[in-house]
Design a protein around this motif. Structure first.
Motif, short mmCIF file in Angstrom:
data_model
loop_
_atom_site.label_atom_id
_atom_site.label_comp_id
_atom_site.label_asym_id
_atom_site.label_seq_id
_atom_site.Cartn_x
_atom_site.Cartn_y
_atom_site.Cartn_z
N GLU B 161 0.83 -1.20 0.00
CA GLU B 161 0.00 0.00 0.00
C GLU B 161 0.87 1.26 0.00
OE1 GLU B 161 -2.81 0.89 -0.65
OE2 GLU B 161 -3.02 2.87 0.28
N GLU B 162 2.04 1.17 0.63
CA GLU B 162 2.94 2.32 0.74
C GLU B 162 3.30 2.88 -0.65
OE1 GLU B 162 6.58 0.92 2.43
OE2 GLU B 162 7.23 2.88 3.13
N GLY B 163 3.75 1.97 -1.52
CA GLY B 163 4.08 2.42 -2.87
C GLY B 163 2.84 2.71 -3.70
N ALA B 164 1.81 1.87 -3.54
CA ALA B 164 0.59 2.06 -4.33
C ALA B 164 -0.05 3.41 -4.03
CB ALA B 164 -0.39 0.92 -4.04
N CYS B 165 0.00 3.80 -2.77
CA CYS B 165 -0.63 5.04 -2.33
C CYS B 165 -0.02 6.27 -3.02
CB CYS B 165 -0.49 5.12 -0.81
SG CYS B 165 -0.77 6.73 -0.11
N VAL B 166 1.32 6.35 -3.02
CA VAL B 166 1.94 7.52 -3.66
C VAL B 166 1.79 7.45 -5.17
CG1 VAL B 166 3.54 8.27 -1.86
CG2 VAL B 166 4.23 6.44 -3.41
N THR B 167 1.79 6.25 -5.70
CA THR B 167 1.61 6.10 -7.14
C THR B 167 0.22 6.59 -7.57
OG1 THR B 167 3.14 4.24 -7.14
CG2 THR B 167 1.68 4.45 -9.06
N ARG B 168 -0.81 6.14 -6.84
CA ARG B 168 -2.19 6.59 -7.11
C ARG B 168 -2.30 8.11 -6.99
NH1 ARG B 168 -4.06 2.85 -3.47
NH2 ARG B 168 -4.60 4.50 -1.99
N PHE B 169 -1.71 8.63 -5.94
CA PHE B 169 -1.84 10.07 -5.72
C PHE B 169 -1.10 10.86 -6.80
CE2 PHE B 169 -0.58 14.15 -3.80
CZ PHE B 169 -1.86 14.66 -3.56
N ARG B 170 0.03 10.33 -7.26
CA ARG B 170 0.76 11.02 -8.34
C ARG B 170 -0.09 11.06 -9.60
NH1 ARG B 170 6.61 9.11 -10.60
NH2 ARG B 170 5.35 7.36 -11.36
N GLU B 171 -0.80 9.95 -9.85
CA GLU B 171 -1.69 9.94 -11.03
C GLU B 171 -2.82 10.95 -10.86
OE1 GLU B 171 -2.92 5.86 -11.51
OE2 GLU B 171 -0.83 5.26 -11.86
N ARG B 172 -3.38 10.98 -9.66
CA ARG B 172 -4.47 11.92 -9.40
C ARG B 172 -3.99 13.36 -9.57
NH1 ARG B 172 -7.38 9.99 -4.35
NH2 ARG B 172 -7.74 8.34 -5.88
N ALA B 173 -2.77 13.62 -9.07
CA ALA B 173 -2.23 14.98 -9.19
C ALA B 173 -1.84 15.30 -10.63
CB ALA B 173 -1.02 15.14 -8.27
N GLY B 174 -1.61 14.27 -11.41
CA GLY B 174 -1.28 14.48 -12.82
C GLY B 174 0.09 15.10 -13.06
N ILE B 175 1.06 14.77 -12.19
CA ILE B 175 2.42 15.32 -12.36
C ILE B 175 3.39 14.15 -12.38
CG2 ILE B 175 4.05 17.05 -11.53
CD1 ILE B 175 1.80 18.12 -9.70
N PRO B 176 3.56 13.50 -13.55
CA PRO B 176 4.33 12.26 -13.61
C PRO B 176 5.81 12.42 -13.27
CG PRO B 176 3.55 12.94 -15.80
CD PRO B 176 2.92 13.86 -14.82
N ALA B 177 6.31 13.65 -13.27
CA ALA B 177 7.75 13.83 -12.98
C ALA B 177 8.07 13.72 -11.50
CB ALA B 177 8.21 15.20 -13.50
N LEU B 178 7.04 13.71 -10.64
CA LEU B 178 7.31 13.69 -9.20
C LEU B 178 7.99 12.38 -8.77
CD1 LEU B 178 4.01 15.19 -7.73
CD2 LEU B 178 6.22 16.34 -8.07
N VAL B 179 9.03 12.53 -7.97
CA VAL B 179 9.69 11.37 -7.36
C VAL B 179 8.77 10.79 -6.29
CG1 VAL B 179 11.57 10.75 -5.78
CG2 VAL B 179 12.04 12.14 -7.81
N ARG B 180 8.63 9.47 -6.28
CA ARG B 180 7.88 8.81 -5.21
C ARG B 180 8.88 8.27 -4.19
NH1 ARG B 180 5.37 4.53 -9.11
NH2 ARG B 180 7.55 4.81 -9.76
N SER B 181 8.81 8.81 -2.97
CA SER B 181 9.77 8.42 -1.93
C SER B 181 9.04 7.70 -0.80
CB SER B 181 10.45 9.69 -1.38
OG SER B 181 11.33 9.36 -0.33
N ILE B 182 9.43 6.47 -0.55
CA ILE B 182 8.78 5.66 0.50
C ILE B 182 9.85 5.14 1.45
CG2 ILE B 182 7.00 4.93 -1.14
CD1 ILE B 182 8.35 2.11 -1.05
N GLY B 183 9.40 4.47 2.49
CA GLY B 183 10.41 3.80 3.29
C GLY B 183 10.16 3.77 4.76
N SER B 184 10.14 2.58 5.29
CA SER B 184 10.23 2.34 6.73
C SER B 184 11.04 1.07 6.81
CB SER B 184 8.84 2.15 7.33
OG SER B 184 8.33 0.87 7.02
#
Lengths: 337, 337
Positions: B161-184
């Motif tokens: 869900e951690e990666g899926a969440c930022v990926t979904r939100f990036r799509e919703r925001a419509g800014i494909p250049a954004l880096v997705r940073s996750i991690g615990s």
């Protein structure tokens, strides 16, 4: 505390582990040096450097620290060690430095110290008294169980037993010259006058904290050490806000959770130390999560009264000393071991 | 962790708050500098001094820290700030420094970050993207709720869900250049390969600890940081012993108490890291109380695997680095804020 000790005719040997600063230790003695208690050799060395020359290291002594303790003892007038077993006594004798020694007596806390009602304890006292090397200075007890009290009445009962216990044991040991050393902040704060003792060693009373206020050692207005924090997130939809003070700024001490299991990690106040109707519910390393349905303005400064001021103060390299809301001095504590 | 990041084609931006040392940060990047994550400006400055020039300050930014953050940003190639609200964005714009900015997204931890499913969050992303001052670098999330997991299966579900969440939100925001940073550390340790992400920010994995072993991020043998302590009291009659490591040496973190409410304050081991069948039941400032019916020899050295290595390591001014039981180096961490 100094006034009460003077009026009671007992020595105040304040425990400096709460603040670890020269400035406050001098305030505890009316502006000059005086007898102190320390919890680490690093504290002992730091205060010796500043002219404190009568120091009790009030943690059961480990012989592995003998070289360093002896070097400190050579520099000052009196360096008192604590022991509660014959093996440590033998190690001190083999080493040969004429340390002053206190025997720790357990007055009910059951953390360390000998059982005052066990005949072996009086035998150990006799053994220390006969030592050709160390000097038997006194009996020391710490009423740490006063921290589990739920109010002033329980604390006063523990205070009565604290002095009575070392007095009884001194009679049993038959060595009337032994100094009786007692002291915990709850008991020392709530007695009108010190009885059945020769010296007292409270420490936390210089700052007090949310815990001491909850068990009745002080009022919340007496709390003198706070952590300044800033609101860095506000999430009224999910009932929370975030401050930039977490476990490293406050310590994860649960505070008076025996009285209130939902107490939280400190008391959140405005800059004038008025408590906010919120709960500091969780701490991660650098985040504190506050439960609140009201939004908190981003950037707002808050002051947190810590649950346990000794642990919180030890997290910082500097105190900002306030007078009338202005920073008038900066004090540096010692740290480490 | 570095190998897994390389194999997955993602950037390892290790969180250095766990160890706070130059030496380990370099080890995390195969012996050289590389992208890192910090939790305080003091860490940022310390690592910048040592040549680390791409730093993310992964705590929601408070505008009161702008002067200091700007001074740091001027010294290094990239200094990335974190925000999750429009007020902070406006403060950054007024100030004028062209910071790189990450928008924090809440993937379920509910500590900080915007709700990815709230339309206002996409609107805030659009606002950052339009900013004439700051550069919108990416989306950052922290799966802190993985710490509440009870085993590997739950952790892997949170990782997905951690990666899926930022990926979904990036799509919703419509800014494909954004880096997705996750991690615990729990999620990063248990996935075979990083998916749905561009960079990972685990920190605790360099040491692990008793907590991570209990929830299944690692085995107990993986724990690399311990506290050396000495037995200073042994009271078999009352079922306890005392060591000279207390709350200031270990921190009062309760560890995996959601799995075992009686876990205690760390795992007590011999010098070879074999756990002893005892419980570290209580900590006061400089005392640790062990429950044991077996006497422990006074002076015996023990090693304590801490519950939370990040908090414990931060209590010390020096690491003694062991290789084959011998101290081969001493490393100094940064501390404070």
């Amino acid at each position: 505390m100094r006034r009460k000790a003077l009026d009671s005719g007992v020595v105040l040997r304040a425990h400096v582990k709460t603040h670890k600063t020269i400035e406050i230790a001098r305030m505890q003695h009316g502006g000059s040096t005086g007898p102190i208690t320390v919890s680490t050799l690093a504290e002992g060395e730091f205060f010796a450097d500043a002219g404190f020359d009568d120091i009790t290291y009030a943690v059961p002594f480990a012989p592995g620290k003998l070289e360093r303790a002896a070097a400190l003892a050579r520099r000052i007038r009196r360096f008192n060690l604590l022991l509660d077993d014959a093996a440590t006594l033998r190690a001190l004798e083999e080493f040969g430095t004429p340390f002053e020694v206190f025997l720790e007596v357990d007055c009910g806390d059951h953390r360390s110290g000998v059982d005052p009602d066990d005949p072996r304890s009086a035998a150990l006292a006799a053994e220390i008294a006969r030592s050709p090397v160390v000097r038997f200075a006194g009996l020391l007890t710490h009423a740490g169980h006063s921290y589990h009290a739920r109010g002033a009445e329980q604390i006063r009962a523990i205070a009565a037993e604290e002095g009575a216990c070392v007095t009884r044991f001194r009679e049993r040991a038959g060595i009337p010259a032994l100094v009786r050393s007692i002291g915990s902040t709850p008991t020392a704060s709530l007695v009108e006058r010190f009885r059945d003792t020769d010296e007292v060693r409270p420490g936390n009373y210089v700052f007090f904290d949310a815990f001491q206020a909850a068990i009745g050692s002080c009022s919340r207005d007496d709390c003198a050490a706070t952590v300044l924090a800033t609101v860095i997130g506000s999430y009224p939809d999910r009932g929370s806000a975030i401050i930039d003070a977490g476990a490293l700024a406050l310590s994860k001490d649960l505070g008076p959770d025996h009285i209130d299991p939902h107490f939280g990690y400190g008391v959140v106040c405005d800059l004038d130390l008025r408590p906010l109707p919120v709960r500091l519910a969780a701490l991660s390393q650098e985040h504190g999560r506050i439960e609140t349905r009201e939004p908190l303005e981003l950037g707002r400064r808050l002051r947190i009264i810590p649950n346990h001021s000794c642990l919180t103060a030890a997290m910082f390299d500097l105190y900002h000393v306030l007078d009338g809301g202005r920073v008038v001095a900066e004090w540096q504590p010692v740290r480490g071991w």
